[in-house]
Design a protein around this motif. Structure first.
Motif, PDB file in Angstrom:
ATOM      1  N   GLY A 186       1.260 -13.353  -3.861  1.00  0.00           N
ATOM      2  CA  GLY A 186       0.858 -12.219  -4.683  1.00  0.00           C
ATOM      3  C   GLY A 186       1.510 -12.198  -6.051  1.00  0.00           C
ATOM      4  N   LEU A 187       2.590 -12.985  -6.246  1.00  0.00           N
ATOM      5  CA  LEU A 187       3.266 -13.036  -7.547  1.00  0.00           C
ATOM      6  C   LEU A 187       2.528 -13.920  -8.546  1.00  0.00           C
ATOM      7  N   PHE A 188       1.638 -14.777  -8.067  1.00  0.00           N
ATOM      8  CA  PHE A 188       0.886 -15.649  -8.966  1.00  0.00           C
ATOM      9  C   PHE A 188      -0.265 -14.879  -9.604  1.00  0.00           C
ATOM     10  N   PRO A 189      -0.602 -15.198 -10.865  1.00  0.00           N
ATOM     11  CA  PRO A 189      -1.697 -14.477 -11.530  1.00  0.00           C
ATOM     12  C   PRO A 189      -3.040 -14.697 -10.833  1.00  0.00           C
ATOM     13  N   TYR A 190      -3.848 -13.651 -10.830  1.00  0.00           N
ATOM     14  CA  TYR A 190      -5.228 -13.686 -10.327  1.00  0.00           C
ATOM     15  C   TYR A 190      -5.315 -13.992  -8.829  1.00  0.00           C
ATOM     16  N   ILE A 191      -4.233 -13.726  -8.078  1.00  0.00           N
ATOM     17  CA  ILE A 191      -4.265 -13.900  -6.627  1.00  0.00           C
ATOM     18  C   ILE A 191      -4.071 -12.541  -5.976  1.00  0.00           C
ATOM     19  N   PHE A 192      -4.931 -12.212  -5.034  1.00  0.00           N
ATOM     20  CA  PHE A 192      -4.926 -10.915  -4.354  1.00  0.00           C
ATOM     21  C   PHE A 192      -3.648 -10.749  -3.531  1.00  0.00           C
ATOM     22  N   THR A 193      -2.928  -9.638  -3.765  1.00  0.00           N
ATOM     23  CA  THR A 193      -1.693  -9.359  -3.022  1.00  0.00           C
ATOM     24  C   THR A 193      -2.042  -8.597  -1.759  1.00  0.00           C
ATOM     25  N   SER A 194      -2.164  -9.317  -0.655  1.00  0.00           N
ATOM     26  CA  SER A 194      -2.635  -8.692   0.586  1.00  0.00           C
ATOM     27  C   SER A 194      -1.593  -7.752   1.192  1.00  0.00           C
ATOM     28  N   THR A 195      -0.296  -8.062   1.018  1.00  0.00           N
ATOM     29  CA  THR A 195       0.748  -7.232   1.628  1.00  0.00           C
ATOM     30  C   THR A 195       0.977  -5.910   0.894  1.00  0.00           C
ATOM     31  N   SER A 196       0.299  -5.698  -0.228  1.00  0.00           N
ATOM     32  CA  SER A 196       0.411  -4.403  -0.907  1.00  0.00           C
ATOM     33  C   SER A 196      -0.601  -3.406  -0.360  1.00  0.00           C
ATOM     34  N   HIS A 197      -1.369  -3.797   0.643  1.00  0.00           N
ATOM     35  CA  HIS A 197      -2.382  -2.918   1.238  1.00  0.00           C
ATOM     36  C   HIS A 197      -1.978  -2.560   2.662  1.00  0.00           C
ATOM     37  N   MET A 198      -2.110  -1.279   2.984  1.00  0.00           N
ATOM     38  CA  MET A 198      -1.764  -0.797   4.318  1.00  0.00           C
ATOM     39  C   MET A 198      -2.662  -1.405   5.393  1.00  0.00           C
ATOM     40  N   THR A 199      -3.834  -1.865   5.004  1.00  0.00           N
ATOM     41  CA  THR A 199      -4.747  -2.477   5.975  1.00  0.00           C
ATOM     42  C   THR A 199      -4.092  -3.648   6.677  1.00  0.00           C
ATOM     43  N   LEU A 200      -3.377  -4.474   5.926  1.00  0.00           N
ATOM     44  CA  LEU A 200      -2.710  -5.647   6.513  1.00  0.00           C
ATOM     45  C   LEU A 200      -1.400  -5.264   7.170  1.00  0.00           C
ATOM     46  N   THR A 201      -0.546  -4.544   6.449  1.00  0.00           N
ATOM     47  CA  THR A 201       0.799  -4.254   6.960  1.00  0.00           C
ATOM     48  C   THR A 201       0.748  -3.392   8.225  1.00  0.00           C
ATOM     49  N   PHE A 202      -0.132  -2.393   8.239  1.00  0.00           N
ATOM     50  CA  PHE A 202      -0.221  -1.510   9.403  1.00  0.00           C
ATOM     51  C   PHE A 202      -0.869  -2.213  10.585  1.00  0.00           C
ATOM     52  N   SER A 203      -1.832  -3.100  10.300  1.00  0.00           N
ATOM     53  CA  SER A 203      -2.497  -3.820  11.387  1.00  0.00           C
ATOM     54  C   SER A 203      -1.582  -4.848  12.042  1.00  0.00           C
ATOM     55  N   ILE A 204      -0.474  -5.199  11.390  1.00  0.00           N
ATOM     56  CA  ILE A 204       0.531  -6.070  12.012  1.00  0.00           C
ATOM     57  C   ILE A 204       1.611  -5.222  12.697  1.00  0.00           C
ATOM     58  N   ALA A 205       2.069  -4.172  12.016  1.00  0.00           N
ATOM     59  CA  ALA A 205       3.156  -3.339  12.550  1.00  0.00           C
ATOM     60  C   ALA A 205       2.734  -2.583  13.815  1.00  0.00           C
ATOM     61  N   LEU A 206       1.503  -2.046  13.831  1.00  0.00           N
ATOM     62  CA  LEU A 206       1.074  -1.217  14.969  1.00  0.00           C
ATOM     63  C   LEU A 206       0.952  -2.010  16.268  1.00  0.00           C
ATOM     64  N   PRO A 207       0.257  -3.159  16.292  1.00  0.00           N
ATOM     65  CA  PRO A 207       0.184  -3.910  17.561  1.00  0.00           C
ATOM     66  C   PRO A 207       1.549  -4.387  18.065  1.00  0.00           C
ATOM     67  N   VAL A 208       2.434  -4.800  17.125  1.00  0.00           N
ATOM     68  CA  VAL A 208       3.773  -5.246  17.540  1.00  0.00           C
ATOM     69  C   VAL A 208       4.530  -4.095  18.187  1.00  0.00           C
ATOM     70  N   TRP A 209       4.545  -2.931  17.538  1.00  0.00           N
ATOM     71  CA  TRP A 209       5.243  -1.753  18.073  1.00  0.00           C
ATOM     72  C   TRP A 209       4.603  -1.288  19.378  1.00  0.00           C
ATOM     73  N   MET A 210       3.268  -1.254  19.427  1.00  0.00           N
ATOM     74  CA  MET A 210       2.561  -0.777  20.618  1.00  0.00           C
ATOM     75  C   MET A 210       2.830  -1.670  21.823  1.00  0.00           C
ATOM     76  N   SER A 211       2.877  -2.978  21.602  1.00  0.00           N
ATOM     77  CA  SER A 211       3.142  -3.900  22.719  1.00  0.00           C
ATOM     78  C   SER A 211       4.547  -3.693  23.275  1.00  0.00           C
ATOM     79  N   PHE A 212       5.526  -3.431  22.391  1.00  0.00           N
ATOM     80  CA  PHE A 212       6.888  -3.179  22.862  1.00  0.00           C
ATOM     81  C   PHE A 212       6.968  -1.865  23.630  1.00  0.00           C
TER      82      PHE A 212
END
Length: 223
Positions: free
Chosen positions: A86-112
């Motif tokens: 995401g630091l490179f020009p003209y590249i989409f920063t996926s981790t700045s969107h809750m869609t990605l971060t929450f979709s990783i955090a929720l399944p990990v937490w839910m499984s535990f």
């Protein structure tokens, strides 16, 4: 017969350079470096990072969750790669969107949580009331601990996304002021932008580490 065997004639050339015999070395290009330059520096660095992370996560997880360190190492590497890209020009920063971060955090937490409440129910109940809590405060402590537990995936997701957004916004706002600045201030702006870029590179590594280490700490409570 001459036409039949003309396909074997050496005729490939670019800018009068004969490139026919490059086919002999194509195999060396296809084979990865790690097979014919062992151990390569990248390979040594990669193994060092993996072993360091494995020892770090193993200390936090304990002996009850063997093999879980590889899952957290994979999360760390994925987050680190996406943060850096995401630091490179003209590249989409996926981790700045809750869609990605929450979709990783929720399944990990839910499984535990499912693992803990199904296999270690009494242990999970004891976590809701800290040791030494007065009897009058126990209902409030159960409520507070429950809320703090439920919002964990949200805090994981928001922390990563907010840090990525903040740094990129600052870089963008400063960069947009460049055309209106005088030539004497442009040099100062470029230096500030470079320093911010170094800071953002550090933030990219730190946030990936924080995300994975907090996930590890949350998982260590269920065993």
């Amino acid at each position: 017969m001459s036409n039949l065997f003309s396909t074997f004639d050496p005729s490939t050339n670019i800018l009068n350079l004969s490139l026919n015999w490059i086919s002999v070395g194509i195999g060396l290009i296809i084979i990865p470096n790690m097979f014919w330059i062992l151990p390569s520096r990248i390979n040594i660095l990669w193994n060092k990072i993996n072993s360091t992370l494995h020892n770090e996560f193993k200390t936090l997880l304990g002996k009850n969750m063997k093999g879980a360190t590889f899952m957290f190492i994979s999360i760390f590497i994925m987050m680190l790669f996406n943060n850096f890209m995401g630091l490179f020009p003209y590249i989409f920063t996926s981790t700045s969107h809750m869609t990605l971060t929450f979709s990783i955090a929720l399944p990990v937490w839910m499984s535990f949580m499912l693992f803990g409440w199904i296999n270690n129910t009494k242990h999970m109940f004891t976590h809701l009331v800290p040791q030494g809590t007065p009897a009058a405060l126990m209902p409030f402590m159960v409520l507070i601990e429950t809320i703090s537990n439920v919002i964990r995936p949200g805090t994981l997701a928001v922390r990563l996304a907010a840090n990525m957004i903040a740094g990129h916004l600052l870089l963008t706002l400063l960069g947009n002021t460049g055309p209106q600045m005088s030539s004497s201030l442009i040099t100062a702006l470029i230096i500030v932008q470079l320093l911010l870029l170094i800071l953002e590179s550090a933030v990219a590594m730190i946030q990936a580490y924080v995300f994975s280490i907090l996930s590890t700490l949350y998982s260590s409570e269920v065993s």
